[in-house]
Motif scaffolding. Structure first.
Motif, PDB file in Angstrom:
ATOM      1  N   PRO A  74       0.824  -1.224   0.000  1.00 54.64           N
ATOM      2  CA  PRO A  74       0.000   0.000   0.000  1.00 54.64           C
ATOM      3  C   PRO A  74       0.854   1.268   0.000  1.00 54.64           C
ATOM      4  N   VAL A  75       0.531   2.168  -0.881  1.00 53.35           N
ATOM      5  CA  VAL A  75       1.213   3.463  -0.987  1.00 53.35           C
ATOM      6  C   VAL A  75       0.152   4.525  -1.228  1.00 53.35           C
ATOM      7  N   PRO A  76       0.201   5.670  -0.547  1.00 55.45           N
ATOM      8  CA  PRO A  76      -0.760   6.742  -0.860  1.00 55.45           C
ATOM      9  C   PRO A  76      -0.696   7.130  -2.338  1.00 55.45           C
ATOM     10  N   THR A  77      -1.845   7.414  -2.906  1.00 57.55           N
ATOM     11  CA  THR A  77      -1.915   7.855  -4.301  1.00 57.55           C
ATOM     12  C   THR A  77      -1.553   9.331  -4.370  1.00 57.55           C
ATOM     13  N   ILE A  78      -0.588   9.660  -5.226  1.00 59.22           N
ATOM     14  CA  ILE A  78      -0.048  11.015  -5.310  1.00 59.22           C
ATOM     15  C   ILE A  78      -0.422  11.632  -6.652  1.00 59.22           C
ATOM     16  N   CYS A  79      -0.851  12.879  -6.625  1.00 59.49           N
ATOM     17  CA  CYS A  79      -1.219  13.613  -7.835  1.00 59.49           C
ATOM     18  C   CYS A  79      -0.175  14.679  -8.144  1.00 59.49           C
ATOM     19  N   PHE A  80       0.159  14.818  -9.422  1.00 60.17           N
ATOM     20  CA  PHE A  80       0.983  15.926  -9.896  1.00 60.17           C
ATOM     21  C   PHE A  80       0.117  16.786 -10.816  1.00 60.17           C
ATOM     22  N   CYS A  81       0.126  18.088 -10.563  1.00 63.61           N
ATOM     23  CA  CYS A  81      -0.846  18.996 -11.187  1.00 63.61           C
ATOM     24  C   CYS A  81      -0.154  20.236 -11.746  1.00 63.61           C
ATOM     25  N   SER A  82      -0.529  20.621 -12.947  1.00 63.33           N
ATOM     26  CA  SER A  82      -0.125  21.901 -13.536  1.00 63.33           C
ATOM     27  C   SER A  82      -1.315  22.464 -14.310  1.00 63.33           C
ATOM     28  N   HIS A  83      -1.246  23.742 -14.651  1.00 62.28           N
ATOM     29  CA  HIS A  83      -2.399  24.357 -15.319  1.00 62.28           C
ATOM     30  C   HIS A  83      -2.128  24.662 -16.784  1.00 62.28           C
ATOM     31  N   LEU A  84      -3.191  24.561 -17.563  1.00 69.25           N
ATOM     32  CA  LEU A  84      -3.133  24.712 -19.013  1.00 69.25           C
ATOM     33  C   LEU A  84      -3.043  26.156 -19.460  1.00 69.25           C
ATOM     34  N   ASP A  85      -3.685  27.064 -18.719  1.00 73.03           N
ATOM     35  CA  ASP A  85      -3.841  28.433 -19.209  1.00 73.03           C
ATOM     36  C   ASP A  85      -2.627  29.291 -18.923  1.00 73.03           C
ATOM     37  N   THR A  86      -2.483  30.353 -19.719  1.00 72.67           N
ATOM     38  CA  THR A  86      -1.492  31.384 -19.454  1.00 72.67           C
ATOM     39  C   THR A  86      -2.202  32.682 -19.096  1.00 72.67           C
ATOM     40  N   SER A  87      -1.453  33.596 -18.525  1.00 75.88           N
ATOM     41  CA  SER A  87      -2.018  34.833 -17.998  1.00 75.88           C
ATOM     42  C   SER A  87      -2.574  35.722 -19.109  1.00 75.88           C
ATOM     43  N   SER A  88      -3.603  36.473 -18.752  1.00 80.10           N
ATOM     44  CA  SER A  88      -4.169  37.461 -19.675  1.00 80.10           C
ATOM     45  C   SER A  88      -3.426  38.796 -19.604  1.00 80.10           C
ATOM     46  N   ASP A  89      -2.388  38.875 -18.772  1.00 79.02           N
ATOM     47  CA  ASP A  89      -1.670  40.145 -18.602  1.00 79.02           C
ATOM     48  C   ASP A  89      -0.801  40.505 -19.801  1.00 79.02           C
ATOM     49  N   SER A  90      -0.448  39.519 -20.608  1.00 72.55           N
ATOM     50  CA  SER A  90       0.362  39.770 -21.797  1.00 72.55           C
ATOM     51  C   SER A  90      -0.038  38.763 -22.862  1.00 72.55           C
ATOM     52  N   SER A  91       0.090  39.119 -24.112  1.00 74.34           N
ATOM     53  CA  SER A  91      -0.374  38.266 -25.203  1.00 74.34           C
ATOM     54  C   SER A  91       0.268  36.885 -25.152  1.00 74.34           C
ATOM     55  N   GLY A  92      -0.556  35.863 -25.464  1.00 77.64           N
ATOM     56  CA  GLY A  92      -0.050  34.503 -25.589  1.00 77.64           C
ATOM     57  C   GLY A  92      -0.239  33.947 -26.982  1.00 77.64           C
ATOM     58  N   THR A  93      -0.477  34.835 -27.944  1.00 73.71           N
ATOM     59  CA  THR A  93      -0.729  34.429 -29.328  1.00 73.71           C
ATOM     60  C   THR A  93       0.559  34.463 -30.137  1.00 73.71           C
ATOM     61  N   ASP A  94       0.806  33.400 -30.896  1.00 70.14           N
ATOM     62  CA  ASP A  94       1.992  33.293 -31.758  1.00 70.14           C
ATOM     63  C   ASP A  94       3.287  33.437 -30.961  1.00 70.14           C
ATOM     64  N   VAL A  95       3.389  32.677 -29.874  1.00 80.95           N
ATOM     65  CA  VAL A  95       4.614  32.665 -29.078  1.00 80.95           C
ATOM     66  C   VAL A  95       5.747  32.058 -29.900  1.00 80.95           C
TER      67      VAL A  95
END
Length: 413
Positions: A74-95
């Motif tokens: 038995p081992v605790p189940t561990i989650c690794f998490c990151s987010h898909l979105d980028t900030s709206s503070d600066s353009s993320g189009t055509d990086v």
């Protein structure tokens, strides 16, 4: 003891940042932008190709996946998490990501806008990167290392673990979330389906950093109803909501309680956006402090400022709407010390001295912790996020991958 990691993190990162995933704080939908699902679909297909059989995206844009255990105890189940979105503070189009190989301390001039210069004196953490390879955008956009570095690192670690079943670990869960940057990242997460006991967001800055404390955060919306009339006949009648809003912002301190004036454990009141006309205006504030009591103090101060200004406008009215965003996760994490102990040990095993600190911000982990999934934050190597000067080093991303692998193994020991 085990085969070395043949890293895919750089190749993955360069692909992911070219997919525009900006979230939109003014959108009523979830996710706030459909384009976040473009990256989610790519990740699902890559996970399936790695043999992660249950990888899928749900209707809200969350990506769920399971890396099966390689041990039987038995081992605790561990989650690794990151987010898909980028900030709206600066353009993320055509990086357009650019790799600056073998950094030697020079100014990094971004070619599509030479006025954007990343200087060592302005980014002291670059001093740790001598000889490393630095990735930036081209000057017209943010880079998206926040948080596509974390996504690439989790994916690289997943590839290694799937290809090397001799590495001992328990069941691992992967969670990629939309809309983290606008505070909605876990609004529709299904923790029962996720089935994890503990989690780690991979969304931190400096190499070796580990954070088990965040700000507590509220959003405050101030609605001002002024008095509008024809400006040619307005004497003694008009009470411009725009001017009232401007006066309120002008009354806020500039040497304290302002994000540009404080650091350490000092909180702030930040007027993030203003919109309006003569008749009606709105100011959207974010309020931050490490304690709930500090939040109340700051919000009381703001209300007093508003009431003082409004006394000069007897025919106008205001409404303050308060929305709780997240709370300091340390209250939860202190009840599970092994979550911190294991992460610090994993960082050490990757050959790094841990930097155990608080974060002047929040992560999905703050809300997840209060929802029943204790979830501190591990470094991803991202720097100067939300700006055109954002950067990350290849070597820091590779170290983050090592930390994830070590952490999975430590929980199984």
């Amino acid at each position: 003891m085990f085969p070395p990691i043949q890293h895919s993190v750089l190749e993955r990162f360069l692909r992911y940042v070219q997919i525009d995933t900006q979230s939109n704080p003014f959108s009523p939908t979830f996710p706030s932008t459909e384009k976040q699902k473009d990256l989610a679909r790519v990740l699902v297909q890559e996970l399936l190709a790695l043999g992660v059989a249950d990888a899928h995206m749900d209707e809200y844009g969350y990506v769920y996946a399971t890396v099966p255990a390689t041990v039987t105890h038995p081992v605790p189940t561990i989650c690794f998490c990151s987010h898909l979105d980028t900030s709206s503070d600066s353009s993320g189009t055509d990086v357009k990501p650019i790799i600056h190989y073998n950094y030697k301390g020079q100014d990094l001039v971004l070619p599509d806008d030479p006025s954007i210069i990343i200087r060592l004196q302005d980014h002291p953490n670059l001093g740790e990167q001598m000889g490393n390879d630095i990735i930036t955008a081209s000057g017209l956009t943010l880079l998206g290392a926040d948080n596509k570095a974390g996504i690439a690192e989790i994916m690289d670690a997943t590839q290694y673990l799937m290809q090397h079943p001799e590495v001992p670990h328990g069941t691992l869960k992967i969670l990629f979330t939309p809309d983290e940057e606008i505070g909605r990242g876990v609004n529709h997460v299904d923790l029962q389906k996720l089935g994890a006991h503990f989690g780690y967001t991979v969304d931190g800055e400096r190499r070796g950093s580990f954070e088990d404390e965040t700000f507590s955060a509220d959003a405050v919306t101030l609605i001002i109803d002024g008095v509008s009339t024809h400006p040619g006949f307005a004497k003694g009648k008009m009470e411009s909501a725009v001017k009232i809003a401007s006066e309120i912002v002008a009354r806020l301190p500039k040497d304290r309680l302002a994000p540009e004036a404080v650091d350490g454990r000092a909180g702030f009141i930040h007027p993030a956006t203003i919109e309006g006309l003569t008749e009606k205006a709105a100011i959207h504030f974010i309020v931050r402090d490490f304690t709930d009591e500090g939040l109340v103090t700051h919000e009381t101060f703001l209300k007093n400022v508003v009431e003082e200004v409004m006394q000069n406008y007897p025919h106008s009215r205001y409404e303050m709407r308060l929305h709780q965003q997240y709370r300091n996760m340390k209250k939860v994490l202190d009840q599970y010390p092994q979550v911190t102990t294991n992460a610090l040990e994993a960082i050490r095993r990757a050959g790094i001295e841990p930097i155990h600190s608080s974060i002047r911000g929040g992560t999905d982990g703050a809300r997840l912790s209060y929802m029943g999934l204790p979830c501190p934050n591990i470094f991803a190597g991202e720097h100067a996020f939300h700006s055109k000067q954002e950067w990350v080093s290849v070597q820091d991303m590779q170290k983050a991958v090592e930390v994830i692998v070590h952490l999975a193994m430590i929980w199984a020991e």
